[in-house]
Motif scaffolding. Sequence first.
Motif, PDB file in Angstrom:
ATOM      1  N   UNK A   4       0.837  -1.191   0.000  1.00  0.00           N
ATOM      2  CA  UNK A   4       0.000   0.000   0.000  1.00  0.00           C
ATOM      3  C   UNK A   4       0.869   1.236   0.000  1.00  0.00           C
ATOM      4  N   UNK A   5       0.707   2.077  -0.998  1.00  0.00           N
ATOM      5  CA  UNK A   5       1.480   3.316  -1.091  1.00  0.00           C
ATOM      6  C   UNK A   5       0.598   4.460  -0.628  1.00  0.00           C
ATOM      7  N   UNK A   6       1.064   5.220   0.353  1.00  0.00           N
ATOM      8  CA  UNK A   6       0.263   6.310   0.882  1.00  0.00           C
ATOM      9  C   UNK A   6       1.183   7.355   1.481  1.00  0.00           C
ATOM     10  N   UNK A 115       8.856  -0.409   2.397  1.00  0.00           N
ATOM     11  CA  UNK A 115       8.846   0.135   1.045  1.00  0.00           C
ATOM     12  C   UNK A 115       7.871   1.269   0.827  1.00  0.00           C
ATOM     13  N   UNK A 116       7.028   1.596   1.830  1.00  0.00           N
ATOM     14  CA  UNK A 116       6.170   2.763   1.666  1.00  0.00           C
ATOM     15  C   UNK A 116       6.331   3.683   2.863  1.00  0.00           C
ATOM     16  N   UNK A 117       5.486   4.679   2.966  1.00  0.00           N
ATOM     17  CA  UNK A 117       5.657   5.681   4.009  1.00  0.00           C
ATOM     18  C   UNK A 117       5.482   5.116   5.405  1.00  0.00           C
ATOM     19  N   UNK A 118       4.820   3.984   5.532  1.00  0.00           N
ATOM     20  CA  UNK A 118       4.648   3.361   6.837  1.00  0.00           C
ATOM     21  C   UNK A 118       5.945   2.760   7.353  1.00  0.00           C
ATOM     22  N   UNK A 119       6.981   2.738   6.508  1.00  0.00           N
ATOM     23  CA  UNK A 119       8.270   2.174   6.893  1.00  0.00           C
ATOM     24  C   UNK A 119       9.114   3.175   7.669  1.00  0.00           C
ATOM     25  N   UNK A 120       8.759   4.448   7.673  1.00  0.00           N
ATOM     26  CA  UNK A 120       9.603   5.463   8.281  1.00  0.00           C
ATOM     27  C   UNK A 120       9.618   5.307   9.804  1.00  0.00           C
ATOM     28  N   UNK A 121      10.730   5.689  10.456  1.00  0.00           N
ATOM     29  CA  UNK A 121      10.800   5.643  11.921  1.00  0.00           C
ATOM     30  C   UNK A 121       9.696   6.485  12.550  1.00  0.00           C
ATOM     31  N   UNK A 122       9.094   5.974  13.591  1.00  0.00           N
ATOM     32  CA  UNK A 122       8.049   6.693  14.296  1.00  0.00           C
ATOM     33  C   UNK A 122       6.657   6.466  13.765  1.00  0.00           C
ATOM     34  N   UNK A 123       6.507   5.775  12.633  1.00  0.00           N
ATOM     35  CA  UNK A 123       5.183   5.594  12.037  1.00  0.00           C
ATOM     36  C   UNK A 123       4.253   4.820  12.963  1.00  0.00           C
ATOM     37  N   UNK A 124       4.742   3.724  13.516  1.00  0.00           N
ATOM     38  CA  UNK A 124       3.897   2.882  14.361  1.00  0.00           C
ATOM     39  C   UNK A 124       3.578   3.570  15.678  1.00  0.00           C
ATOM     40  N   UNK A 144       1.145  -6.275   9.823  1.00  0.00           N
ATOM     41  CA  UNK A 144       2.572  -6.136   9.532  1.00  0.00           C
ATOM     42  C   UNK A 144       2.873  -6.936   8.276  1.00  0.00           C
ATOM     43  N   UNK A 145       3.273  -6.225   7.216  1.00  0.00           N
ATOM     44  CA  UNK A 145       3.352  -6.802   5.870  1.00  0.00           C
ATOM     45  C   UNK A 145       4.719  -6.474   5.284  1.00  0.00           C
ATOM     46  N   UNK A 146       5.733  -7.286   5.620  1.00  0.00           N
ATOM     47  CA  UNK A 146       7.077  -6.956   5.206  1.00  0.00           C
ATOM     48  C   UNK A 146       7.790  -7.955   4.326  1.00  0.00           C
ATOM     49  N   UNK A 147       7.454  -9.236   4.429  1.00  0.00           N
ATOM     50  CA  UNK A 147       8.229 -10.218   3.661  1.00  0.00           C
ATOM     51  C   UNK A 147       7.948 -10.153   2.169  1.00  0.00           C
ATOM     52  N   UNK A 172      13.714  -3.695  10.714  1.00  0.00           N
ATOM     53  CA  UNK A 172      12.382  -3.084  10.697  1.00  0.00           C
ATOM     54  C   UNK A 172      11.499  -3.673  11.792  1.00  0.00           C
ATOM     55  N   UNK A 173      11.500  -4.993  11.911  1.00  0.00           N
ATOM     56  CA  UNK A 173      10.698  -5.647  12.942  1.00  0.00           C
ATOM     57  C   UNK A 173      11.147  -5.198  14.329  1.00  0.00           C
ATOM     58  N   UNK A 174      12.451  -5.089  14.533  1.00  0.00           N
ATOM     59  CA  UNK A 174      12.948  -4.614  15.812  1.00  0.00           C
ATOM     60  C   UNK A 174      12.447  -3.223  16.148  1.00  0.00           C
ATOM     61  N   UNK A 175      12.433  -2.351  15.132  1.00  0.00           N
ATOM     62  CA  UNK A 175      11.961  -0.992  15.347  1.00  0.00           C
ATOM     63  C   UNK A 175      10.451  -0.962  15.602  1.00  0.00           C
ATOM     64  N   UNK A 176       9.693  -1.755  14.839  1.00  0.00           N
ATOM     65  CA  UNK A 176       8.244  -1.825  15.048  1.00  0.00           C
ATOM     66  C   UNK A 176       7.941  -2.303  16.465  1.00  0.00           C
TER      67      UNK A 176
END
Length: 398
Positions: A4-6, A115-124, A144-147, A172-176
């Motif tokens: 999802x790109x947003x 790969x989208x904006x939800x990947x940025x630090x602080x998003x979750x 959580x959709x990363x693989x 990424x998982x560690x940060x989430x």
Amino acid sequence: MRNRIALPLSALATGLLVLTVALAGTVGVIGRGGGAQAAQAPVGIGAKKLTTYDVDMSGAPLAQNPTNPLAGGRWSVNTGYWDNLYPAYAAATGTDRTYLAKSALQPRMLWFTIGNSAHRPGAVSSYIAQEQHGDPSVLVQLAIFGIWGFKGEGNRTKHKLTAKEKATYRSWIGRVSAEIGSSRVAIVLEPDLALTAKRSDQPKKQRTKGAAARQGLTRYAAQTFAAHNPRAAVYLDAGDADWLSTAQAATMLQKSGIAYTRGFALGATHYSATSADVDHGAAIASALAAQGIHRHFVIDTADNGRPFTYSQFYAKHPHRLFDDSAPCKSATATVCNALGVPPTWKVTSTPVPLTAAQRGTAAQLVDGYLWFGRPWLRNQATPFVRSKAIRAGMYSPY
């Protein structure tokens, strides 16, 4: 499901408007106390005053399922964070607004993807803070959709993950996990994980490259959440009743870390009847129990108001994309998309057509009917399609 790109939205201001909403076909909704609040609207929709809602899910867990982590408190409703559904409802009038309310005012999962904006630090962490607004009892729901977040949609099952991509996923998982902390959340982990299952009816050339590696990464994620997030109820994707066999699903789940989770999830990208998923989930749970792993499950009901199977779909629509199933066009239409029963953990108090035996199974093993499917999006991914959202509500039997 698809990536999802947003674009991210600004954080919502402190303070919320208290109100209760009672609309036909919706659950009662309760605001979170305080003053009015504004949020930046998504691209394409003018700035609107948005109010954040919670759905009241209070009550004691069912006696048959006393440890249900989804029971009690309130469930958050996304009012615009990377989401166009609620702003579309807020801008609508007349019957369009009524039909959009059926989905916009329900608790549903927000997808976080590499790969989208939800990947940025602080998003979750910022999303959880917005949804809970200082109340730790509010349940926030995440997918959580990363693989599958590497190399794009067309090549995802043909792509074998590189060492760098595996390291990126673990990071990424560690940060989430760190951003979730001790927050109360429900997680569907890796929707479409079922694509990694080895199926006897599938030619080798069509099997996912690097399936074992993806299952290993999912297991890593499950272990991480289990170790660091005490209030996270995690459910691994297990396909749907019309997809994997019981044995295939159980084997995949064991390899993917089911031992570290609350259970598994059915229906993320398919449209099977809830009754079929109750039976299928019970069979998977029994197979896992035979291995000493006793687990519960959740069922997606966002888009199975008029259920159909994969084979039924292609029998009627041989040239159409399964992920982009058309919304119903009349109250008697079949093999089409319509909203299912609203999200709830009170699985024995809903109008879902179940037999007495199925209702007993649901009371014991089903933690909730959740909305992690997204029938208001093209290809269940992007972009938001207003007409699909309206018709999904218009012809829903619920």
